[in-house]
Design a protein around this motif. Structure first.
Motif, PDB file in Angstrom:
ATOM      1  N   MET A   1       0.921  -1.353  -0.040  1.00 12.28           N
ATOM      2  CA  MET A   1      -0.006  -0.182  -0.213  1.00 12.28           C
ATOM      3  C   MET A   1       1.165   1.272  -0.003  1.00 12.28           C
ATOM      4  O   MET A   1       1.638   1.422   0.948  1.00 12.28           O
ATOM      5  CB  MET A   1      -1.124   0.028   1.127  1.00 12.28           C
ATOM      6  N   GLN A  51      -3.185  -7.357   6.691  1.00 12.87           N
ATOM      7  CA  GLN A  51      -2.977  -8.022   5.285  1.00 12.87           C
ATOM      8  C   GLN A  51      -3.090  -6.922   4.156  1.00 12.87           C
ATOM      9  O   GLN A  51      -2.334  -7.203   3.252  1.00 12.87           O
ATOM     10  CB  GLN A  51      -3.649  -9.212   5.060  1.00 12.87           C
ATOM     11  N   GLY A  53      -2.117  -4.199   4.367  1.00 11.53           N
ATOM     12  CA  GLY A  53      -1.109  -3.294   4.377  1.00 11.53           C
ATOM     13  C   GLY A  53      -1.334  -2.111   5.310  1.00 11.53           C
ATOM     14  O   GLY A  53      -0.143  -0.990   5.253  1.00 11.53           O
ATOM     15  N   GLN A 132      -6.932  -2.801  -0.530  1.00 18.25           N
ATOM     16  CA  GLN A 132      -5.743  -2.515  -1.202  1.00 18.25           C
ATOM     17  C   GLN A 132      -6.224  -1.490  -2.511  1.00 18.25           C
ATOM     18  O   GLN A 132      -5.467  -0.330  -2.439  1.00 18.25           O
ATOM     19  CB  GLN A 132      -4.642  -3.166  -1.556  1.00 18.25           C
TER      20      GLN A 132
END
Length: 224
Positions: A1, A51, A53, A132
């Motif tokens: 990210m 997960q 980011g 994301q």
């Protein structure tokens, strides 16, 4: 990210239709004897944001050990208000020993978040990739959500928004008739992102025991 992002889980709801606190529902155990130690729905959503980011994860909801609302009975907007108060350094998060401003000044590893990714606790089918893509598209420049879905959404925290955004939320909380997420996103001129192909099922949220049982059965089927 690419843009530093803090995650916020909205877990302060009453869960009246579920009949118990949704955030504390135990996930399906992979082994029958591990039910007592099974992670909760809240644990799952925290892991999901990591997960995806997020550099930090905040939780709205004093009953689950998260941030208490500064304005009672004001819905998810009050949870956003409390999170923004933490992120601007006005109060401490129960999940850290220092204020965010203290971390910025004392810990060289600390990165000031440029946006806030807001998710409900009851959307366990969301994928890291879906989150994301939303964050990358927002890039700290605008409020953004997927078409036809108000949640999840991203709020900008860059310098130009760091004062105006908390003030906007606080002003909306003072007017009892205008406290919805929809009203907030409209106030901020939020933009929308098309839902990726075959991703609609990820937005399914769980409100009743029947919906929870069905999701658990589906999740168990995926694991097997």
């Amino acid at each position: 990210m690419p843009v530093p992002t803090t995650g916020l889980i909205l877990a302060g709801g009453r869960s009246s239709r579920m009949g118990r606190n949704k955030a504390l529902l135990p996930l399906p155990a992979s082994q029958p004897d591990s039910v007592a130690n099974a992670p909760t729905l809240l644990d799952h959503m925290q892991a999901l944001l990591r997960q995806a980011g997020c550099i930090d994860v905040l939780i709205s909801g004093a009953e689950v050990g998260g941030l208490a609302d500064r304005v009672a009975d004001a819905g998810p907007l009050a949870g956003i208000d409390s999170a923004l108060t933490v992120l601007t350094g006005a109060t401490k998060s129960p999940h850290t020993d220092l204020q965010h401003t203290d971390l910025q000044n004392k810990d060289p590893r600390y990165t000031q978040p440029q946006q806030l990714l807001v998710v409900p606790v009851d959307m366990p089918a969301l994928s890291p990739r879906l989150l994301q893509e939303l964050c990358v598209a927002a890039a700290g420049r605008c409020a953004l959500h997927y078409e036809d879905w108000l949640l999840p959404f991203v709020l900008p925290l860059s310098a130009s928004f760091s004062e105006t955004l908390p003030a906007t939320v606080a002003a909306m909380l003072r007017t009892e008739s205008n406290r919805s997420i929809r009203a907030l996103l409209q106030q901020l001129g939020a933009q929308t992102l098309p839902v990726p192909a075959n991703a609609a099922a990820q937005f399914y949220n769980l409100n009743t025991p029947q919906e929870w049982q069905q999701w658990c059965a589906d999740a168990a089927g995926v694991r097997s």
